[in-house]
Design a protein around this motif. Structure first.
Motif, PDB file in Angstrom:
ATOM      1  N   LEU A  51       0.829  -1.212   0.000  1.00 40.63           N
ATOM      2  CA  LEU A  51       0.000   0.000   0.000  1.00 40.63           C
ATOM      3  C   LEU A  51       0.860   1.257   0.000  1.00 40.63           C
ATOM      4  O   LEU A  51       0.564   2.218  -0.709  1.00 40.63           O
ATOM      5  N   THR A  52       1.906   1.232   0.797  1.00 43.73           N
ATOM      6  CA  THR A  52       2.803   2.389   0.857  1.00 43.73           C
ATOM      7  C   THR A  52       3.402   2.680  -0.515  1.00 43.73           C
ATOM      8  O   THR A  52       3.443   3.828  -0.956  1.00 43.73           O
ATOM      9  N   VAL A  53       3.843   1.641  -1.192  1.00 48.34           N
ATOM     10  CA  VAL A  53       4.413   1.807  -2.531  1.00 48.34           C
ATOM     11  C   VAL A  53       3.363   2.351  -3.498  1.00 48.34           C
ATOM     12  O   VAL A  53       3.622   3.294  -4.260  1.00 48.34           O
ATOM     13  N   LEU A  54       2.159   1.777  -3.460  1.00 46.10           N
ATOM     14  CA  LEU A  54       1.098   2.226  -4.363  1.00 46.10           C
ATOM     15  C   LEU A  54       0.675   3.669  -4.090  1.00 46.10           C
ATOM     16  O   LEU A  54       0.354   4.415  -5.010  1.00 46.10           O
ATOM     17  N   PHE A  55       0.643   4.061  -2.827  1.00 45.72           N
ATOM     18  CA  PHE A  55       0.146   5.386  -2.471  1.00 45.72           C
ATOM     19  C   PHE A  55       1.190   6.485  -2.609  1.00 45.72           C
ATOM     20  O   PHE A  55       0.858   7.661  -2.482  1.00 45.72           O
ATOM     21  N   ARG A  56       2.423   6.132  -2.896  1.00 41.09           N
ATOM     22  CA  ARG A  56       3.460   7.152  -3.069  1.00 41.09           C
ATOM     23  C   ARG A  56       3.122   8.114  -4.203  1.00 41.09           C
ATOM     24  O   ARG A  56       3.429   9.297  -4.133  1.00 41.09           O
ATOM     25  N   SER A  57       2.517   7.584  -5.223  1.00 44.90           N
ATOM     26  CA  SER A  57       2.233   8.405  -6.401  1.00 44.90           C
ATOM     27  C   SER A  57       0.781   8.881  -6.447  1.00 44.90           C
ATOM     28  O   SER A  57       0.340   9.406  -7.471  1.00 44.90           O
ATOM     29  N   LEU A  58       0.054   8.713  -5.359  1.00 47.79           N
ATOM     30  CA  LEU A  58      -1.362   9.084  -5.334  1.00 47.79           C
ATOM     31  C   LEU A  58      -1.639  10.161  -4.293  1.00 47.79           C
ATOM     32  O   LEU A  58      -0.991  10.218  -3.258  1.00 47.79           O
ATOM     33  N   ALA A  59      -2.646  10.941  -4.583  1.00 46.10           N
ATOM     34  CA  ALA A  59      -3.200  11.860  -3.598  1.00 46.10           C
ATOM     35  C   ALA A  59      -4.552  11.294  -3.182  1.00 46.10           C
ATOM     36  O   ALA A  59      -5.184  10.560  -3.952  1.00 46.10           O
ATOM     37  N   PRO A  60      -5.029  11.633  -1.982  1.00 41.61           N
ATOM     38  CA  PRO A  60      -6.347  11.120  -1.566  1.00 41.61           C
ATOM     39  C   PRO A  60      -7.454  11.426  -2.575  1.00 41.61           C
ATOM     40  O   PRO A  60      -8.378  10.629  -2.743  1.00 41.61           O
ATOM     41  N   ALA A  61      -7.334  12.537  -3.275  1.00 44.15           N
ATOM     42  CA  ALA A  61      -8.348  12.900  -4.265  1.00 44.15           C
ATOM     43  C   ALA A  61      -8.359  11.944  -5.459  1.00 44.15           C
ATOM     44  O   ALA A  61      -9.355  11.866  -6.188  1.00 44.15           O
ATOM     45  N   ASP A  62      -7.268  11.210  -5.654  1.00 41.83           N
ATOM     46  CA  ASP A  62      -7.185  10.262  -6.771  1.00 41.83           C
ATOM     47  C   ASP A  62      -8.003   8.992  -6.534  1.00 41.83           C
ATOM     48  O   ASP A  62      -8.251   8.239  -7.468  1.00 41.83           O
ATOM     49  N   LEU A  63      -8.409   8.750  -5.295  1.00 38.96           N
ATOM     50  CA  LEU A  63      -9.177   7.549  -4.987  1.00 38.96           C
ATOM     51  C   LEU A  63     -10.651   7.780  -5.297  1.00 38.96           C
ATOM     52  O   LEU A  63     -11.182   8.861  -5.075  1.00 38.96           O
ATOM     53  N   ASP A  64     -11.307   6.728  -5.782  1.00 42.11           N
ATOM     54  CA  ASP A  64     -12.747   6.851  -6.013  1.00 42.11           C
ATOM     55  C   ASP A  64     -13.500   6.598  -4.709  1.00 42.11           C
ATOM     56  O   ASP A  64     -12.901   6.231  -3.682  1.00 42.11           O
ATOM     57  N   ALA A  65     -14.789   6.796  -4.713  1.00 38.14           N
ATOM     58  CA  ALA A  65     -15.596   6.691  -3.494  1.00 38.14           C
ATOM     59  C   ALA A  65     -15.515   5.292  -2.878  1.00 38.14           C
ATOM     60  O   ALA A  65     -15.421   5.149  -1.649  1.00 38.14           O
ATOM     61  N   ASP A  66     -15.547   4.263  -3.721  1.00 32.25           N
ATOM     62  CA  ASP A  66     -15.467   2.890  -3.205  1.00 32.25           C
ATOM     63  C   ASP A  66     -14.116   2.623  -2.542  1.00 32.25           C
ATOM     64  O   ASP A  66     -14.046   1.971  -1.498  1.00 32.25           O
ATOM     65  N   GLN A  67     -13.050   3.122  -3.149  1.00 36.30           N
ATOM     66  CA  GLN A  67     -11.723   2.945  -2.568  1.00 36.30           C
ATOM     67  C   GLN A  67     -11.601   3.691  -1.243  1.00 36.30           C
ATOM     68  O   GLN A  67     -11.005   3.181  -0.295  1.00 36.30           O
ATOM     69  N   LYS A  68     -12.152   4.888  -1.185  1.00 34.89           N
ATOM     70  CA  LYS A  68     -12.117   5.658   0.068  1.00 34.89           C
ATOM     71  C   LYS A  68     -12.883   4.918   1.161  1.00 34.89           C
ATOM     72  O   LYS A  68     -12.440   4.871   2.310  1.00 34.89           O
ATOM     73  N   GLN A  69     -14.016   4.334   0.809  1.00 41.91           N
ATOM     74  CA  GLN A  69     -14.796   3.574   1.784  1.00 41.91           C
ATOM     75  C   GLN A  69     -14.029   2.340   2.245  1.00 41.91           C
ATOM     76  O   GLN A  69     -13.977   2.037   3.439  1.00 41.91           O
ATOM     77  N   LEU A  70     -13.425   1.624   1.304  1.00 45.14           N
ATOM     78  CA  LEU A  70     -12.640   0.442   1.639  1.00 45.14           C
ATOM     79  C   LEU A  70     -11.449   0.832   2.513  1.00 45.14           C
ATOM     80  O   LEU A  70     -11.134   0.143   3.496  1.00 45.14           O
TER      81      LEU A  70
END
Length: 123
Positions: A51-70
């Motif tokens: 997860l840490t590796v995947l989230f390095r290149s992402l901002a919270p705004a990049d996640l969709d609603a389902d991902q934010k809920q998960l």
């Protein structure tokens, strides 16, 4: 397949795996004598690393609603896991202390031990 879809699938996959690991560990701690906490911790650590590796290149705004809920669900399960793991470790520590005290008491023959002698200064 686009990079965005692939990234989303990887995030969903890791979050889902982490959720399953947390569910198993939260259920196993304190109730399953054969539960392999070491293995579970290894799996959990791997998921968190991924997860840490995947989230390095992402901002919270990049996640969709389902991902934010998960992600929120996984966070709540991590919080519960932290409480259960801490309680488990405290119980293990308490039992180890009781065993140590019992062994120390059984070895005592009523005379002073070397440690007790050191505690008092002789004049």
């Amino acid at each position: 397949m686009s990079e965005a879809i692939s990234q989303a699938q990887r995030i969903n996959g890791v979050l889902t795996r982490l959720e399953a690991v947390l569910d198993a560990e939260n259920d196993g701690i304190g109730s399953d004598r054969g539960f392999d906490l070491k293995q579970s911790n290894a799996l959990k650590s791997r998921c968190l690393y991924d997860l840490t590796v995947l989230f390095r290149s992402l901002a919270p705004a990049d996640l969709d609603a389902d991902q934010k809920q998960l992600l929120a669900t996984v966070k709540a399960k991590l919080d519960l896991n932290q409480l259960k793991a801490r309680a488990h470790m405290e119980a293990v520590r308490d039992i180890a202390d009781m065993i140590k005290q019992t062994v120390t008491a059984s070895e005592a023959d009523g005379t002073y031990s070397a440690d007790q002698f050191k505690a008092h200064q002789l004049s």
